[in-house]
Design an enzyme around this catalytic site. Structure first.
Site, mmCIF file in Angstrom:
data_model
loop_
_atom_site.group_PDB
_atom_site.id
_atom_site.type_symbol
_atom_site.label_atom_id
_atom_site.label_comp_id
_atom_site.label_asym_id
_atom_site.label_seq_id
_atom_site.Cartn_x
_atom_site.Cartn_y
_atom_site.Cartn_z
ATOM 1 N N LEU A 33 2.423 6.222 -3.520
ATOM 2 C CA LEU A 33 2.493 5.023 -2.680
ATOM 3 C C LEU A 33 2.668 5.356 -1.198
ATOM 4 O O LEU A 33 3.345 6.314 -0.834
ATOM 5 C CB LEU A 33 3.659 4.142 -3.149
ATOM 6 C CG LEU A 33 3.566 3.683 -4.604
ATOM 7 C CD1 LEU A 33 4.756 2.794 -4.953
ATOM 8 C CD2 LEU A 33 2.261 2.948 -4.882
ATOM 9 N N HIS A 37 0.242 0.276 0.220
ATOM 10 C CA HIS A 37 0.722 -0.331 -1.026
ATOM 11 C C HIS A 37 1.926 -1.233 -0.750
ATOM 12 O O HIS A 37 2.048 -2.329 -1.315
ATOM 13 C CB HIS A 37 1.158 0.749 -2.014
ATOM 14 C CG HIS A 37 0.066 1.692 -2.437
ATOM 15 N ND1 HIS A 37 0.030 3.005 -2.044
ATOM 16 C CD2 HIS A 37 -1.023 1.508 -3.224
ATOM 17 C CE1 HIS A 37 -1.023 3.601 -2.579
ATOM 18 N NE2 HIS A 37 -1.683 2.715 -3.294
HETATM 19 P P1 AMP Z 1 -4.701 2.495 -5.277
HETATM 20 O O1 AMP Z 1 -3.330 2.983 -5.637
HETATM 21 O O2 AMP Z 1 -5.436 3.385 -4.344
HETATM 22 O O3 AMP Z 1 -5.498 2.099 -6.505
HETATM 23 O O4 AMP Z 1 -4.484 1.147 -4.471
HETATM 24 C C1 AMP Z 1 -3.714 0.104 -5.011
HETATM 25 C C2 AMP Z 1 -3.896 -1.105 -4.146
HETATM 26 O O5 AMP Z 1 -3.463 -0.798 -2.814
HETATM 27 C C3 AMP Z 1 -5.359 -1.567 -4.028
HETATM 28 O O6 AMP Z 1 -5.411 -2.977 -4.037
HETATM 29 C C4 AMP Z 1 -5.771 -0.990 -2.709
HETATM 30 O O7 AMP Z 1 -6.837 -1.703 -2.094
HETATM 31 C C5 AMP Z 1 -4.492 -1.133 -1.909
HETATM 32 N N1 AMP Z 1 -4.492 -0.221 -0.768
HETATM 33 C C6 AMP Z 1 -4.733 1.110 -0.781
HETATM 34 N N2 AMP Z 1 -4.710 1.602 0.470
HETATM 35 C C7 AMP Z 1 -4.449 0.553 1.296
HETATM 36 C C8 AMP Z 1 -4.310 0.406 2.713
HETATM 37 N N3 AMP Z 1 -4.438 1.440 3.548
HETATM 38 N N4 AMP Z 1 -4.048 -0.818 3.208
HETATM 39 C C9 AMP Z 1 -3.922 -1.896 2.376
HETATM 40 N N5 AMP Z 1 -4.043 -1.813 1.030
HETATM 41 C C10 AMP Z 1 -4.310 -0.615 0.501
#
Ligand code: AMP
Length: 281
Positions: A33, A37
């Site tokens: 995270l 996140h």
């Molecule tokens: P992940 O753990 O990469 O699957 O991401 C989980 C959630 O966090 C997804 O909805 C992603 O789009 C969101 N997320 C990942 N990176 C970012 C970021 N830099 N800004 C905003 N949301 C993010």
């Protein structure tokens, strides 16, 4: 914060949280995270009484030659971050809890799942849709938060939630970036210091392409320049740089409607994605 690893225990805990008509926000993640996140958790806290955050590195959304085995796993730090952010439940199923040996179902959303990320990563969105549908049914939240960082994923989840009548409000949260402009990503830890500097070429190229489009450049010209700039900036290859309708994700030749510039490129062994809103005058 409760740490839960079994669906049966999750159902009991969520039912208790819902007592008195309290609302639930779900934040699905794959862990490792970062502040992106945690922005989803904060947005969930703003909109609902309780936040349930899941951490599950979903094998079904990784292709055979992708980074499933080396994807960063940092459960202790992640749990501490979710607790500090005020989550009520950390939902941490393992792969067998999520996909018992008899599991055979797959959800195919169709539509925009075969372009962009779907073309570069065949089967990816079936894996995403399947796990998100399961998370929706496990938690039955009122709202679910997804990052605009994964813009196409957000669109696919919105489509699925509407098509399958989940009755869950899908909320998109703007991309959180480092001060220099690089979008936060769990995959940024793969980058060397030199690659981290070079990675800035990706958001910079999108920024420049957006400016060119607003000045009246054709998509073809702006996108070709962006692709060249990404490679000149140090990336090894570009999977795509594209201009699409912000809502339908239909490809655009000119900036005629609210649009999204989307790009994916590879540096070393790392694949980074980014996207930017572009509005016509
Ligand atoms: P992940 O753990 O990469 O699957 O991401 C989980 C959630 O966090 C997804 O909805 C992603 O789009 C969101 N997320 C990942 N990176 C970012 C970021 N830099 N800004 C905003 N949301 C993010």
């Amino acid at each position: 914060m409760q740490i839960i690893r079994r669906v049966s225990a999750l159902r009991t805990a969520v039912a208790a949280l819902k007592t008195g008509d309290k609302s639930i926000a779900l934040v699905p993640t794959m862990g490792a995270l970062h502040a992106g996140h945690l922005a989803l958790v904060a947005a969930g806290k703003d909109r609902a009484d309780h936040v349930v955050a899941s951490i599950f590195v979903n094998p079904k959304q990784f292709g055979p030659n992708e980074d499933l085995d080396r994807y960063p796993r940092r459960e202790t730090e992640d749990v501490a971050a979710l607790e500090a952010a005020g989550c009520a439940i950390a939902w941490l199923p393992d792969a067998t809890e999520m996909y018992p040996p008899c599991f055979v179902t797959s959800i195919g959303v169709g539509g925009a799942t075969t372009i962009l990320e779907g073309a570069a990563r065949p089967g990816h969105f079936d894996g995403v849709a399947t796990v998100v549908a399961k998370l929706f049914n496990q938690v039955r939240p009122d709202i679910a938060l997804f990052g605009e960082k994964d813009y196409q994923q957000l669109a696919v989840v919105r489509r699925m939630a509407a098509d399958l009548n989940f009755g869950i409000d899908i909320v998109g949260v703007p991309t959180v970036r480092d001060p220099d402009g690089l979008a936060l990503s769990s995959r940024n830890v793969y980058l060397s210091a030199e690659q981290r500097r070079q990675a800035l070429a990706l958001p910079q190229a999108l920024h420049d392409a957006a400016a060119a489009l607003r000045r009246g450049a054709s998509a073809r010209t702006a996108l070709a320049a962006a692709s060249n700039a990404i490679v000149e900036g140090g990336f090894d290859s570009v999977d795509y740089v594209a201009l699409h309708d912000a809502e339908t994700l239909a490809p655009l030749e000119t900036l005629s409607t609210p649009a999204r510039l989307l790009a994916a490129a590879r540096i070393g062994g790392t694949r980074l994605i980014d996207n930017l809103a572009v509005l016509p005058d």
